[in-house]
Design a protein around this motif. Structure first.
Motif, PDB file in Angstrom:
ATOM      1  N   TRP A   1       0.849  -1.195   0.000  1.00  0.00           N
ATOM      2  CA  TRP A   1       0.000   0.000   0.000  1.00  0.00           C
ATOM      3  C   TRP A   1       0.882   1.240   0.000  1.00  0.00           C
ATOM      4  CZ3 TRP A   1      -1.038   4.111   3.470  1.00  0.00           C
ATOM      5  CH2 TRP A   1      -2.201   4.846   3.194  1.00  0.00           C
ATOM      6  N   VAL A   2       0.423   2.275  -0.701  1.00  0.00           N
ATOM      7  CA  VAL A   2       1.097   3.572  -0.741  1.00  0.00           C
ATOM      8  C   VAL A   2       0.045   4.641  -0.467  1.00  0.00           C
ATOM      9  CG1 VAL A   2       2.330   5.206  -2.227  1.00  0.00           C
ATOM     10  CG2 VAL A   2       2.861   2.767  -2.359  1.00  0.00           C
ATOM     11  N   ARG A   3       0.437   5.616   0.354  1.00  0.00           N
ATOM     12  CA  ARG A   3      -0.485   6.730   0.636  1.00  0.00           C
ATOM     13  C   ARG A   3      -0.957   7.361  -0.668  1.00  0.00           C
ATOM     14  NH1 ARG A   3       2.149  10.844   4.806  1.00  0.00           N
ATOM     15  NH2 ARG A   3       1.492  12.125   3.072  1.00  0.00           N
ATOM     16  N   PRO A   4      -2.243   7.730  -0.744  1.00  0.00           N
ATOM     17  CA  PRO A   4      -2.781   8.273  -1.996  1.00  0.00           C
ATOM     18  C   PRO A   4      -1.981   9.449  -2.568  1.00  0.00           C
ATOM     19  CG  PRO A   4      -4.573   7.755  -0.511  1.00  0.00           C
ATOM     20  CD  PRO A   4      -3.299   7.549   0.268  1.00  0.00           C
ATOM     21  N   ASP A   5      -1.474  10.324  -1.711  1.00  0.00           N
ATOM     22  CA  ASP A   5      -0.737  11.485  -2.221  1.00  0.00           C
ATOM     23  C   ASP A   5       0.669  11.137  -2.716  1.00  0.00           C
ATOM     24  OD1 ASP A   5      -0.393  10.993   0.560  1.00  0.00           O
ATOM     25  OD2 ASP A   5       0.373  13.002   0.913  1.00  0.00           O
ATOM     26  N   TYR A   6       1.086   9.887  -2.562  1.00  0.00           N
ATOM     27  CA  TYR A   6       2.388   9.442  -3.060  1.00  0.00           C
ATOM     28  C   TYR A   6       2.260   8.448  -4.219  1.00  0.00           C
ATOM     29  CZ  TYR A   6       5.062  11.841   0.485  1.00  0.00           C
ATOM     30  OH  TYR A   6       5.655  12.820   1.241  1.00  0.00           O
ATOM     31  N   ARG A   7       1.053   8.150  -4.614  1.00  0.00           N
ATOM     32  CA  ARG A   7       0.854   7.219  -5.726  1.00  0.00           C
ATOM     33  C   ARG A   7       1.267   7.876  -7.038  1.00  0.00           C
ATOM     34  NH1 ARG A   7      -4.893   5.063  -3.363  1.00  0.00           N
ATOM     35  NH2 ARG A   7      -3.929   4.064  -1.549  1.00  0.00           N
ATOM     36  N   GLY A   8       1.746   7.066  -7.960  1.00  0.00           N
ATOM     37  CA  GLY A   8       2.186   7.582  -9.253  1.00  0.00           C
ATOM     38  C   GLY A   8       3.569   8.197  -9.218  1.00  0.00           C
ATOM     39  N   LYS A   9       4.280   8.033  -8.116  1.00  0.00           N
ATOM     40  CA  LYS A   9       5.611   8.626  -7.956  1.00  0.00           C
ATOM     41  C   LYS A   9       6.706   7.567  -7.863  1.00  0.00           C
ATOM     42  CE  LYS A   9       3.695  12.696  -5.738  1.00  0.00           C
ATOM     43  NZ  LYS A   9       3.742  13.619  -4.613  1.00  0.00           N
ATOM     44  N   GLY A  10       6.371   6.325  -8.174  1.00  0.00           N
ATOM     45  CA  GLY A  10       7.360   5.259  -8.175  1.00  0.00           C
ATOM     46  C   GLY A  10       7.588   4.583  -6.837  1.00  0.00           C
ATOM     47  N   VAL A  11       6.855   4.976  -5.813  1.00  0.00           N
ATOM     48  CA  VAL A  11       7.041   4.386  -4.478  1.00  0.00           C
ATOM     49  C   VAL A  11       6.674   2.907  -4.497  1.00  0.00           C
ATOM     50  CG1 VAL A  11       6.363   4.485  -2.047  1.00  0.00           C
ATOM     51  CG2 VAL A  11       6.656   6.608  -3.348  1.00  0.00           C
ATOM     52  N   ALA A  12       5.559   2.564  -5.106  1.00  0.00           N
ATOM     53  CA  ALA A  12       5.111   1.165  -5.134  1.00  0.00           C
ATOM     54  C   ALA A  12       6.136   0.286  -5.847  1.00  0.00           C
ATOM     55  CB  ALA A  12       3.747   1.059  -5.802  1.00  0.00           C
ATOM     56  N   SER A  13       6.659   0.753  -6.959  1.00  0.00           N
ATOM     57  CA  SER A  13       7.665  -0.028  -7.687  1.00  0.00           C
ATOM     58  C   SER A  13       8.912  -0.241  -6.844  1.00  0.00           C
ATOM     59  CB  SER A  13       8.031   0.671  -9.000  1.00  0.00           C
ATOM     60  OG  SER A  13       6.936   0.661  -9.879  1.00  0.00           O
ATOM     61  N   ARG A  14       9.319   0.778  -6.128  1.00  0.00           N
ATOM     62  CA  ARG A  14      10.503   0.643  -5.279  1.00  0.00           C
ATOM     63  C   ARG A  14      10.248  -0.328  -4.128  1.00  0.00           C
ATOM     64  NH1 ARG A  14      13.056   6.209  -3.775  1.00  0.00           N
ATOM     65  NH2 ARG A  14      14.595   4.781  -2.881  1.00  0.00           N
ATOM     66  N   LEU A  15       9.046  -0.314  -3.582  1.00  0.00           N
ATOM     67  CA  LEU A  15       8.705  -1.267  -2.524  1.00  0.00           C
ATOM     68  C   LEU A  15       8.709  -2.701  -3.061  1.00  0.00           C
ATOM     69  CD1 LEU A  15       5.898   0.722  -0.709  1.00  0.00           C
ATOM     70  CD2 LEU A  15       8.051  -0.042   0.328  1.00  0.00           C
ATOM     71  N   ILE A  16       8.149  -2.900  -4.236  1.00  0.00           N
ATOM     72  CA  ILE A  16       8.134  -4.236  -4.825  1.00  0.00           C
ATOM     73  C   ILE A  16       9.562  -4.690  -5.136  1.00  0.00           C
ATOM     74  CG2 ILE A  16       7.390  -5.608  -6.818  1.00  0.00           C
ATOM     75  CD1 ILE A  16       4.819  -3.829  -6.806  1.00  0.00           C
ATOM     76  N   ASP A  17      10.382  -3.785  -5.648  1.00  0.00           N
ATOM     77  CA  ASP A  17      11.787  -4.136  -5.898  1.00  0.00           C
ATOM     78  C   ASP A  17      12.477  -4.556  -4.600  1.00  0.00           C
ATOM     79  OD1 ASP A  17      11.565  -3.609  -8.613  1.00  0.00           O
ATOM     80  OD2 ASP A  17      12.455  -1.600  -8.474  1.00  0.00           O
ATOM     81  N   ALA A  18      12.179  -3.867  -3.522  1.00  0.00           N
ATOM     82  CA  ALA A  18      12.766  -4.226  -2.222  1.00  0.00           C
ATOM     83  C   ALA A  18      12.291  -5.605  -1.786  1.00  0.00           C
ATOM     84  CB  ALA A  18      12.411  -3.174  -1.165  1.00  0.00           C
ATOM     85  N   ALA A  19      11.012  -5.915  -2.024  1.00  0.00           N
ATOM     86  CA  ALA A  19      10.486  -7.241  -1.675  1.00  0.00           C
ATOM     87  C   ALA A  19      11.168  -8.319  -2.509  1.00  0.00           C
ATOM     88  CB  ALA A  19       8.973  -7.280  -1.867  1.00  0.00           C
ATOM     89  N   LYS A  20      11.398  -8.045  -3.792  1.00  0.00           N
ATOM     90  CA  LYS A  20      12.099  -9.004  -4.653  1.00  0.00           C
ATOM     91  C   LYS A  20      13.514  -9.252  -4.120  1.00  0.00           C
ATOM     92  CE  LYS A  20       9.720  -7.827  -8.983  1.00  0.00           C
ATOM     93  NZ  LYS A  20       9.880  -7.110 -10.276  1.00  0.00           N
ATOM     94  N   GLU A  21      14.199  -8.187  -3.748  1.00  0.00           N
ATOM     95  CA  GLU A  21      15.557  -8.325  -3.203  1.00  0.00           C
ATOM     96  C   GLU A  21      15.549  -9.131  -1.916  1.00  0.00           C
ATOM     97  OE1 GLU A  21      17.356  -4.440  -2.791  1.00  0.00           O
ATOM     98  OE2 GLU A  21      16.948  -3.960  -4.897  1.00  0.00           O
ATOM     99  N   ARG A  22      14.593  -8.857  -1.032  1.00  0.00           N
ATOM    100  CA  ARG A  22      14.506  -9.590   0.237  1.00  0.00           C
ATOM    101  C   ARG A  22      14.218 -11.071  -0.016  1.00  0.00           C
ATOM    102  NH1 ARG A  22      17.329  -8.520   3.634  1.00  0.00           N
ATOM    103  NH2 ARG A  22      16.131  -9.854   5.016  1.00  0.00           N
ATOM    104  N   ALA A  23      13.299 -11.358  -0.919  1.00  0.00           N
ATOM    105  CA  ALA A  23      12.963 -12.751  -1.221  1.00  0.00           C
ATOM    106  C   ALA A  23      14.205 -13.498  -1.706  1.00  0.00           C
ATOM    107  CB  ALA A  23      11.855 -12.813  -2.273  1.00  0.00           C
ATOM    108  N   GLN A  24      14.911 -12.902  -2.634  1.00  0.00           N
ATOM    109  CA  GLN A  24      16.098 -13.559  -3.183  1.00  0.00           C
ATOM    110  C   GLN A  24      17.197 -13.698  -2.136  1.00  0.00           C
ATOM    111  OE1 GLN A  24      16.889 -12.630  -7.554  1.00  0.00           O
ATOM    112  NE2 GLN A  24      15.514 -10.956  -6.939  1.00  0.00           N
TER     113      GLN A  24
END
Length: 160
Positions: free
Chosen positions: A85-108
């Motif tokens: 989840w990303v706060r509505p005022d931060y959506r569309g700014k790449g935050v979600a993609s960066r969080l998912i990338d962090a999850a991918k790194e943690r999983a690996q």
């Protein structure tokens, strides 16, 4: 913007962002706002500290948490991406993609080459985000734990 794992000291930030997410999108998560609001401070501290099976990553703008994702290893030894989840005022700014990338790194880093998640197909913005991040729909459905009347479809990402 800083994206990082939480520590026990981040429990207040974790609690704030998690409750905000559950308030904003009550039918998108496997836990209800009421259930999470009932957690004790000690439970939030434990969650923020993380375990081998579950950990949270937050996006911070200064001291303010603006996004969240969690990785949980299931009983089937699958690495599950949850609590995105990303706060509505931060959506569309790449935050979600960066969080998912962090999850991918943690999983690996934990030895998992595959991540799974569940998304309601009518949540088109989330489904499209995951598709852009390399996830693919699977022919598997399950009831959302917090709202059993809602079916979510499984998606997976596999490291190349």
């Amino acid at each position: 913007m800083i994206i990082r794992l939480t520590t026990a000291a981040d429990w207040r930030a974790l609690k704030a962002i998690r409750l905000a997410a559950l308030h904003d999108a009550p039918t998108a998560f496997g836990v209800t706002h009421a259930a999470a609001a009932a957690y004790t401070d000690e439970q939030w501290q434990t969650r923020a500290a993380g375990t081998d099976l579950a950990e949270y990553v937050l996006a911070f703008d200064g001291e303010q948490p603006v996004g969240i994702v969690a990785g949980v290893v299931s009983a089937q030894e699958e690495y599950n991406l949850i609590a995105m989840w990303v706060r509505p005022d931060y959506r569309g700014k790449g935050v979600a993609s960066r969080l998912i990338d962090a999850a991918k790194e943690r999983a690996q880093a934990k030895g998992h080459r595959r991540i799974v998640l569940g998304v309601a197909p009518e949540n088109a913005s989330a489904a499209n985000l995951y598709l852009r991040q390399g996830f693919a729909f699977l022919p598997e459905w399950e009831a959302l734990e917090s709202h059993p009347e809602i079916s979510v479809q499984k998606m997976e990402w596999v490291a190349s």
